[in-house]
Design a protein around this motif. Structure first.
Motif, PDB file in Angstrom:
ATOM      1  N   LYS A  49       0.835  -1.215   0.000  1.00 58.36           N
ATOM      2  CA  LYS A  49       0.000   0.000   0.000  1.00 58.36           C
ATOM      3  C   LYS A  49       0.867   1.260   0.000  1.00 58.36           C
ATOM      4  O   LYS A  49       0.558   2.235  -0.676  1.00 58.36           O
ATOM      5  N   ALA A  50       1.939   1.246   0.776  1.00 59.14           N
ATOM      6  CA  ALA A  50       2.833   2.401   0.843  1.00 59.14           C
ATOM      7  C   ALA A  50       3.499   2.654  -0.504  1.00 59.14           C
ATOM      8  O   ALA A  50       3.577   3.802  -0.965  1.00 59.14           O
ATOM      9  N   VAL A  51       3.958   1.596  -1.160  1.00 58.70           N
ATOM     10  CA  VAL A  51       4.604   1.727  -2.471  1.00 58.70           C
ATOM     11  C   VAL A  51       3.629   2.291  -3.494  1.00 58.70           C
ATOM     12  O   VAL A  51       3.976   3.167  -4.286  1.00 58.70           O
ATOM     13  N   GLU A  52       2.384   1.805  -3.481  1.00 59.28           N
ATOM     14  CA  GLU A  52       1.365   2.304  -4.405  1.00 59.28           C
ATOM     15  C   GLU A  52       1.134   3.803  -4.255  1.00 59.28           C
ATOM     16  O   GLU A  52       0.817   4.490  -5.222  1.00 59.28           O
ATOM     17  N   ASN A  53       1.291   4.295  -3.021  1.00 55.72           N
ATOM     18  CA  ASN A  53       1.042   5.705  -2.733  1.00 55.72           C
ATOM     19  C   ASN A  53       2.324   6.536  -2.623  1.00 55.72           C
ATOM     20  O   ASN A  53       2.294   7.661  -2.118  1.00 55.72           O
ATOM     21  N   ASN A  54       3.444   5.960  -3.071  1.00 57.12           N
ATOM     22  CA  ASN A  54       4.745   6.638  -3.008  1.00 57.12           C
ATOM     23  C   ASN A  54       5.092   7.113  -1.602  1.00 57.12           C
ATOM     24  O   ASN A  54       5.538   8.236  -1.394  1.00 57.12           O
ATOM     25  N   LEU A  55       4.882   6.235  -0.635  1.00 55.02           N
ATOM     26  CA  LEU A  55       5.177   6.541   0.760  1.00 55.02           C
ATOM     27  C   LEU A  55       6.258   5.596   1.278  1.00 55.02           C
ATOM     28  O   LEU A  55       6.504   4.546   0.703  1.00 55.02           O
ATOM     29  N   PHE A  56       6.871   5.984   2.369  1.00 57.34           N
ATOM     30  CA  PHE A  56       7.840   5.137   3.057  1.00 57.34           C
ATOM     31  C   PHE A  56       7.179   4.591   4.307  1.00 57.34           C
ATOM     32  O   PHE A  56       6.412   5.276   4.968  1.00 57.34           O
ATOM     33  N   LEU A  57       7.487   3.365   4.659  1.00 58.28           N
ATOM     34  CA  LEU A  57       6.908   2.715   5.825  1.00 58.28           C
ATOM     35  C   LEU A  57       7.990   2.580   6.895  1.00 58.28           C
ATOM     36  O   LEU A  57       9.062   2.024   6.642  1.00 58.28           O
ATOM     37  N   PHE A  58       7.695   3.094   8.096  1.00 57.66           N
ATOM     38  CA  PHE A  58       8.639   3.073   9.201  1.00 57.66           C
ATOM     39  C   PHE A  58       8.100   2.253  10.359  1.00 57.66           C
ATOM     40  O   PHE A  58       6.883   2.177  10.569  1.00 57.66           O
ATOM     41  N   VAL A  59       9.012   1.647  11.111  1.00 57.19           N
ATOM     42  CA  VAL A  59       8.671   0.940  12.342  1.00 57.19           C
ATOM     43  C   VAL A  59       9.639   1.400  13.431  1.00 57.19           C
ATOM     44  O   VAL A  59      10.733   1.890  13.148  1.00 57.19           O
ATOM     45  N   GLU A  60       9.215   1.225  14.662  1.00 65.01           N
ATOM     46  CA  GLU A  60      10.076   1.533  15.792  1.00 65.01           C
ATOM     47  C   GLU A  60      10.785   0.248  16.191  1.00 65.01           C
ATOM     48  O   GLU A  60      10.143  -0.768  16.450  1.00 65.01           O
ATOM     49  N   TYR A  61      12.108   0.286  16.222  1.00 62.57           N
ATOM     50  CA  TYR A  61      12.909  -0.907  16.435  1.00 62.57           C
ATOM     51  C   TYR A  61      13.814  -0.731  17.642  1.00 62.57           C
ATOM     52  O   TYR A  61      14.535   0.260  17.770  1.00 62.57           O
ATOM     53  N   ASP A  62      13.762  -1.680  18.575  1.00 63.74           N
ATOM     54  CA  ASP A  62      14.595  -1.685  19.778  1.00 63.74           C
ATOM     55  C   ASP A  62      15.834  -2.534  19.475  1.00 63.74           C
ATOM     56  O   ASP A  62      15.761  -3.763  19.460  1.00 63.74           O
ATOM     57  N   GLU A  63      16.945  -1.878  19.214  1.00 62.32           N
ATOM     58  CA  GLU A  63      18.190  -2.602  18.852  1.00 62.32           C
ATOM     59  C   GLU A  63      18.703  -3.480  19.961  1.00 62.32           C
ATOM     60  O   GLU A  63      19.242  -4.558  19.705  1.00 62.32           O
ATOM     61  N   SER A  64      18.567  -3.048  21.221  1.00 65.86           N
ATOM     62  CA  SER A  64      19.123  -3.829  22.318  1.00 65.86           C
ATOM     63  C   SER A  64      18.419  -5.178  22.459  1.00 65.86           C
ATOM     64  O   SER A  64      19.039  -6.149  22.868  1.00 65.86           O
ATOM     65  N   ARG A  65      17.134  -5.224  22.147  1.00 62.11           N
ATOM     66  CA  ARG A  65      16.386  -6.483  22.231  1.00 62.11           C
ATOM     67  C   ARG A  65      16.209  -7.151  20.880  1.00 62.11           C
ATOM     68  O   ARG A  65      15.828  -8.305  20.796  1.00 62.11           O
ATOM     69  N   GLY A  66      16.446  -6.416  19.795  1.00 63.62           N
ATOM     70  CA  GLY A  66      16.311  -6.969  18.454  1.00 63.62           C
ATOM     71  C   GLY A  66      14.868  -7.206  18.044  1.00 63.62           C
ATOM     72  O   GLY A  66      14.588  -8.159  17.326  1.00 63.62           O
ATOM     73  N   VAL A  67      13.954  -6.332  18.522  1.00 63.24           N
ATOM     74  CA  VAL A  67      12.530  -6.506  18.218  1.00 63.24           C
ATOM     75  C   VAL A  67      11.914  -5.190  17.754  1.00 63.24           C
ATOM     76  O   VAL A  67      12.379  -4.113  18.097  1.00 63.24           O
ATOM     77  N   ILE A  68      10.841  -5.329  16.983  1.00 65.73           N
ATOM     78  CA  ILE A  68      10.053  -4.179  16.584  1.00 65.73           C
ATOM     79  C   ILE A  68       9.074  -3.892  17.716  1.00 65.73           C
ATOM     80  O   ILE A  68       8.358  -4.788  18.156  1.00 65.73           O
ATOM     81  N   VAL A  69       9.066  -2.649  18.186  1.00 66.87           N
ATOM     82  CA  VAL A  69       8.207  -2.286  19.323  1.00 66.87           C
ATOM     83  C   VAL A  69       7.025  -1.431  18.921  1.00 66.87           C
ATOM     84  O   VAL A  69       6.125  -1.202  19.716  1.00 66.87           O
ATOM     85  N   GLY A  70       7.026  -0.933  17.716  1.00 67.40           N
ATOM     86  CA  GLY A  70       5.891  -0.085  17.327  1.00 67.40           C
ATOM     87  C   GLY A  70       5.761   0.020  15.841  1.00 67.40           C
ATOM     88  O   GLY A  70       6.554  -0.394  15.084  1.00 67.40           O
TER      89      GLY A  70
END
Length: 76
Positions: free
Chosen positions: A55-76
């Motif tokens: 959906k983001a590509v279709e609308n020329n948008l970038f998709l971001f996530v919140e990533y916790d490097e210390s735990r290696g997980v996506i948090v948001g």
């Protein structure tokens, strides 16, 4: 930039650069700090991210996530 806020971690924003649905991996990039991460996610989450990414590509948008490097997980 990792902080504790109300007993949960707050990470950095990473752009989803690529999705590898075969191996359930997201390739994340933070161009400001010149970082690139590969994160494994579940089948359910990879389907969700792939749908949102399309959906983001279709609308020329970038998709971001919140990533916790210390735990290696996506948090948001």
């Amino acid at each position: 930039m990792l902080e504790m806020e109300n007993d949960y971690s707050v990470g950095e924003l990473f752009m989803i650069e690529e999705i590898d649905a075969e191996s359930n991996k997201l390739i994340l990039a933070n161009y400001v700090f010149n970082k690139r991460k590969e994160v494994s996610v579940s089948d359910e989450r990879i389907a969700f991210y792939a749908n949102q990414f399309d959906k983001a590509v279709e609308n020329n948008l970038f998709l971001f996530v919140e990533y916790d490097e210390s735990r290696g997980v996506i948090v948001g």
